[in-house]
Enzyme design. Sequence first.
Site, short mmCIF file in Angstrom:
data_model
loop_
_atom_site.label_atom_id
_atom_site.label_comp_id
_atom_site.label_asym_id
_atom_site.label_seq_id
_atom_site.Cartn_x
_atom_site.Cartn_y
_atom_site.Cartn_z
N CYS A 133 3.08 -5.71 7.19
CA CYS A 133 2.75 -4.48 6.82
C CYS A 133 3.20 -3.12 7.52
CB CYS A 133 1.20 -4.34 6.63
SG CYS A 133 0.67 -2.68 5.68
N CYS A 158 0.67 -0.11 7.94
CA CYS A 158 -0.56 -0.30 8.43
C CYS A 158 -1.01 -1.71 8.71
CB CYS A 158 -1.81 0.51 7.55
SG CYS A 158 -3.25 0.32 8.22
N SER A 159 -1.84 -2.28 7.77
CA SER A 159 -2.42 -3.65 8.32
C SER A 159 -2.70 -4.44 6.97
CB SER A 159 -3.59 -3.40 9.00
OG SER A 159 -4.52 -2.61 8.40
N CYS A 160 -2.01 -4.15 5.70
CA CYS A 160 -2.35 -4.98 4.81
C CYS A 160 -2.02 -6.45 4.85
CB CYS A 160 -1.59 -4.49 3.37
SG CYS A 160 -2.59 -2.96 2.76
#
Lengths: 115, 216
Positions: B119, B122-124
């Site tokens: 991702c 970010c951090s999906c």
Amino acid sequence: MRSPQDIGGLPEGPVDPSEHTLNFWEKQADGLRAAVGSKGLMSSHESRRAIESLGHDAMGRLTYYERWTAALSLQMVERGVLTQDEIDAKVAQVRQRLVETGELELSAGEAEKLP
Amino acid sequence: MSGHHHHDHDHDHDHPHAPPQPDDKVHSYHQILSIALKELLIEKGVITAAEVRQFIEKRDSITPANGAKVVARAWLDPAYRARLLEDGNAAAAELGFPITGTKLVAVENTSDTHNVVVCTLCSCYPRDLLGLPPAWYKSRAYRARVVREPRAVLREFGTELSDDVALRVHDSTADIRFLVLPQRPVGTDALDEEALAALVTRDSMIGVALLDGGAR
């Protein structure tokens, strides 16, 4: 100009593959964010937008859950759920309580961030 | 069977979770801010302390073992594999792993194509199936580089891909999460579903690792 989150393709150093077990406050922050999300008050899109709006400096300076927390604070004010004055007053109150219980041990540079 | 990764979704006794213990000290402004936000939101009736605790417990109960069960079933049951590739949410739900609010897309590794997930923004991550993402998944280095030099990044994880294997990098979004369906290791024909699931690692479902050849 790229937004602070938009880092795909930029040069960076090696990946540090070490594992990090969330500590207590990070788990709390994760649960808090999930609970607020479950009320329809903070979607993933809103979270990302709020984090992006923290700016380049904050992106580099803050840890992951610090960013989440700053974003949640921003989002609650923008949504009209909380006011900045309420948050600042509560932060002062919590800080005082932690001082009294001896639980507060701020790292260098943290005291200056307090409102 | 080697059951060290075994995780029964309905009965959590394999993985007892001690209640999280508070750190001794509060070290940062943001920790104070997090406590303040929680208390204010509870005082205003927006959330309850029990809800926060339940979300923490739910998060703790989701581990890569859930995804491993999906992978093992797909290896054993061609019809399930087809359903997984067609509709990841429905296939995960079949095994008791509901995924809400996001679309799960399974991408299959083959002898000529390898998949890896990132991702960049970010951090999906498929949290509802694999739990929280590892720290490196959220790191600037991984997010920035894996889309430009994925083979070099995989090498840092000890994963050497042959040049004739195509590499696909999937960039997650708030709405779409990816699960890599790794190749079944050779020499595992005799293993049952539980034993197969025990072979499947988190990193293989993100795509930074291959599963080794098994018993052969």
